[in-house]
Design a protein around this motif. Sequence first.
Motif, PDB file in Angstrom:
ATOM      1  N   SER A   1      89.235  63.992  -9.773  1.00 40.06           N
ATOM      2  CA  SER A   1      87.992  63.927  -9.006  1.00 40.06           C
ATOM      3  C   SER A   1      88.158  62.958  -7.852  1.00 40.06           C
ATOM      4  N   LEU A   2      87.463  63.233  -6.753  1.00 37.30           N
ATOM      5  CA  LEU A   2      87.601  62.399  -5.563  1.00 37.30           C
ATOM      6  C   LEU A   2      86.745  61.144  -5.599  1.00 37.30           C
ATOM      7  N   PHE A   3      85.454  61.312  -5.924  1.00 36.40           N
ATOM      8  CA  PHE A   3      84.499  60.216  -5.744  1.00 36.40           C
ATOM      9  C   PHE A   3      83.712  59.903  -7.011  1.00 36.40           C
ATOM     10  N   LEU A   4      83.246  58.651  -7.083  1.00 34.73           N
ATOM     11  CA  LEU A   4      82.256  58.288  -8.092  1.00 34.73           C
ATOM     12  C   LEU A   4      80.917  58.905  -7.687  1.00 34.73           C
ATOM     13  N   TYR A   5      80.167  59.377  -8.664  1.00 35.90           N
ATOM     14  CA  TYR A   5      78.899  60.053  -8.391  1.00 35.90           C
ATOM     15  C   TYR A   5      77.799  59.001  -8.220  1.00 35.90           C
ATOM     16  N   ASN A   6      77.874  58.267  -7.110  1.00 30.10           N
ATOM     17  CA  ASN A   6      76.868  57.232  -6.841  1.00 30.10           C
ATOM     18  C   ASN A   6      75.623  57.850  -6.196  1.00 30.10           C
ATOM     19  N   ASP A   7      74.619  57.021  -5.897  1.00 34.38           N
ATOM     20  CA  ASP A   7      73.352  57.528  -5.355  1.00 34.38           C
ATOM     21  C   ASP A   7      73.542  58.222  -4.008  1.00 34.38           C
ATOM     22  N   PHE A   8      74.436  57.684  -3.191  1.00 29.47           N
ATOM     23  CA  PHE A   8      74.665  58.276  -1.872  1.00 29.47           C
ATOM     24  C   PHE A   8      75.257  59.677  -2.008  1.00 29.47           C
ATOM     25  N   LEU A   9      76.264  59.818  -2.869  1.00 35.99           N
ATOM     26  CA  LEU A   9      76.880  61.136  -3.044  1.00 35.99           C
ATOM     27  C   LEU A   9      75.917  62.096  -3.732  1.00 35.99           C
ATOM     28  N   LYS A  10      75.123  61.591  -4.651  1.00 33.05           N
ATOM     29  CA  LYS A  10      74.143  62.436  -5.325  1.00 33.05           C
ATOM     30  C   LYS A  10      73.179  63.047  -4.315  1.00 33.05           C
ATOM     31  N   GLU A  11      72.685  62.255  -3.385  1.00 27.90           N
ATOM     32  CA  GLU A  11      71.781  62.749  -2.348  1.00 27.90           C
ATOM     33  C   GLU A  11      72.493  63.709  -1.406  1.00 27.90           C
ATOM     34  N   THR A  12      73.737  63.392  -1.057  1.00 27.95           N
ATOM     35  CA  THR A  12      74.504  64.257  -0.149  1.00 27.95           C
ATOM     36  C   THR A  12      74.750  65.622  -0.773  1.00 27.95           C
ATOM     37  N   ILE A  13      75.145  65.633  -2.042  1.00 29.92           N
ATOM     38  CA  ILE A  13      75.387  66.906  -2.724  1.00 29.92           C
ATOM     39  C   ILE A  13      74.091  67.684  -2.908  1.00 29.92           C
ATOM     40  N   ALA A  14      72.983  66.969  -3.136  1.00 33.77           N
ATOM     41  CA  ALA A  14      71.682  67.645  -3.260  1.00 33.77           C
ATOM     42  C   ALA A  14      71.326  68.359  -1.958  1.00 33.77           C
ATOM     43  N   ARG A  15      71.543  67.702  -0.831  1.00 32.33           N
ATOM     44  CA  ARG A  15      71.296  68.342   0.469  1.00 32.33           C
ATOM     45  C   ARG A  15      72.187  69.556   0.645  1.00 32.33           C
ATOM     46  N   PHE A  16      73.403  69.416   0.233  1.00 23.29           N
ATOM     47  CA  PHE A  16      74.420  70.456   0.359  1.00 23.29           C
ATOM     48  C   PHE A  16      74.064  71.674  -0.504  1.00 23.29           C
ATOM     49  N   LYS A  17      73.782  71.429  -1.789  1.00 22.38           N
ATOM     50  CA  LYS A  17      73.582  72.522  -2.732  1.00 22.38           C
ATOM     51  C   LYS A  17      72.179  73.113  -2.687  1.00 22.38           C
ATOM     52  N   TYR A  18      71.180  72.244  -2.679  1.00 22.26           N
ATOM     53  CA  TYR A  18      69.819  72.722  -2.918  1.00 22.26           C
ATOM     54  C   TYR A  18      68.982  72.890  -1.653  1.00 22.26           C
ATOM     55  N   ARG A  19      69.464  72.329  -0.533  1.00 18.13           N
ATOM     56  CA  ARG A  19      68.692  72.454   0.707  1.00 18.13           C
ATOM     57  C   ARG A  19      69.445  73.227   1.780  1.00 18.13           C
ATOM     58  N   GLY A  20      70.538  73.871   1.359  1.00 20.46           N
ATOM     59  CA  GLY A  20      71.213  74.817   2.231  1.00 20.46           C
ATOM     60  C   GLY A  20      71.940  74.252   3.424  1.00 20.46           C
ATOM     61  N   ASP A  21      72.351  72.972   3.355  1.00 19.26           N
ATOM     62  CA  ASP A  21      73.059  72.365   4.492  1.00 19.26           C
ATOM     63  C   ASP A  21      74.547  72.687   4.381  1.00 19.26           C
ATOM     64  N   PHE A  22      74.920  73.891   4.779  1.00 19.63           N
ATOM     65  CA  PHE A  22      76.275  74.414   4.599  1.00 19.63           C
ATOM     66  C   PHE A  22      77.326  73.521   5.251  1.00 19.63           C
ATOM     67  N   ARG A  23      77.018  72.975   6.425  1.00 22.78           N
ATOM     68  CA  ARG A  23      78.027  72.229   7.175  1.00 22.78           C
ATOM     69  C   ARG A  23      78.459  70.939   6.469  1.00 22.78           C
ATOM     70  N   LEU A  24      77.657  70.468   5.525  1.00 20.67           N
ATOM     71  CA  LEU A  24      78.048  69.273   4.778  1.00 20.67           C
ATOM     72  C   LEU A  24      79.346  69.492   4.000  1.00 20.67           C
ATOM     73  N   ALA A  25      79.684  70.743   3.747  1.00 21.82           N
ATOM     74  CA  ALA A  25      80.950  71.027   3.058  1.00 21.82           C
ATOM     75  C   ALA A  25      82.130  70.437   3.821  1.00 21.82           C
ATOM     76  N   SER A  26      82.017  70.405   5.141  1.00 18.87           N
ATOM     77  CA  SER A  26      83.124  69.908   5.959  1.00 18.87           C
ATOM     78  C   SER A  26      83.356  68.410   5.784  1.00 18.87           C
ATOM     79  N   ALA A  27      82.370  67.686   5.259  1.00 22.00           N
ATOM     80  CA  ALA A  27      82.497  66.233   5.085  1.00 22.00           C
ATOM     81  C   ALA A  27      83.604  65.864   4.110  1.00 22.00           C
TER      82      ALA A  27
END
Length: 230
Positions: free
Chosen positions: A85-111
């Motif tokens: 695994s790359l990262f610890l699942y901290n609050d920042f990553l949790k919010e980022t993945i939520a935006r990515f998965k549940y709010r349709g922000d496809f471009r976040l995949a590039s991060a």
Amino acid sequence: MICVICLAPVTPEFNWTYLFSREPECYLCADCKEKLEVIKGETCQVCGRSLQMLETRHVKDGVCRDCQKWDELNEWKGILQSNQSLFLYNDFLKETIARFKYRGDFRLASAFVSFLPKDFGKNKVVVPIPLSEERLYERGFNQVEAIFFYTKIPYTNCLVRIHSEKQSKKTRQERLQIENIFKLEKKESIIAQDILLMDDIYTTGATLRSAAKLLKEAGAKSISSFTLAR
């Protein structure tokens, strides 16, 4: 150029590597990079979790207690060779993945592209963990396949999810009792092959092991996995 996470302006470092790089244009600002906690140091030889956060009594021969419990069950013993695994699942990553998965922000995949190992998937058949039809309809895309879109990494869709209930809402024991989460298609593509499964988050490892078990029984040589977060 802007940071794909916080949208702050980013000035790339212009050097020879930048000029001749074929990597996709995806930029992160220094603040967001710092907030992504890369897993470093000694990790569990099976699941890839950081051992620095565990008491020594929960670790035996480089393997955490959770993975020891999996291997105590004959049904699951040795099914998943290892996970990285790359990262610890901290609050920042949790919010980022939520935006990515549940709010349709496809471009976040590039991060996450620049953090993948250069030899990712080398000499292996890369298989993304699929979504159920219901989840795919809700989100519009599979988050793992979105990452592959930016990396151009070839992959094989040979798994179909037939159980749509969210695993995150289940207890560990309930996850262990689930059968037939997936079905296999294109069996010929995995026979005698080394398989690399990819998902976004490793929680208990139940989803990855369910997929690995099916692939192993169908003739795969070995199965390891890779996730963004642990």
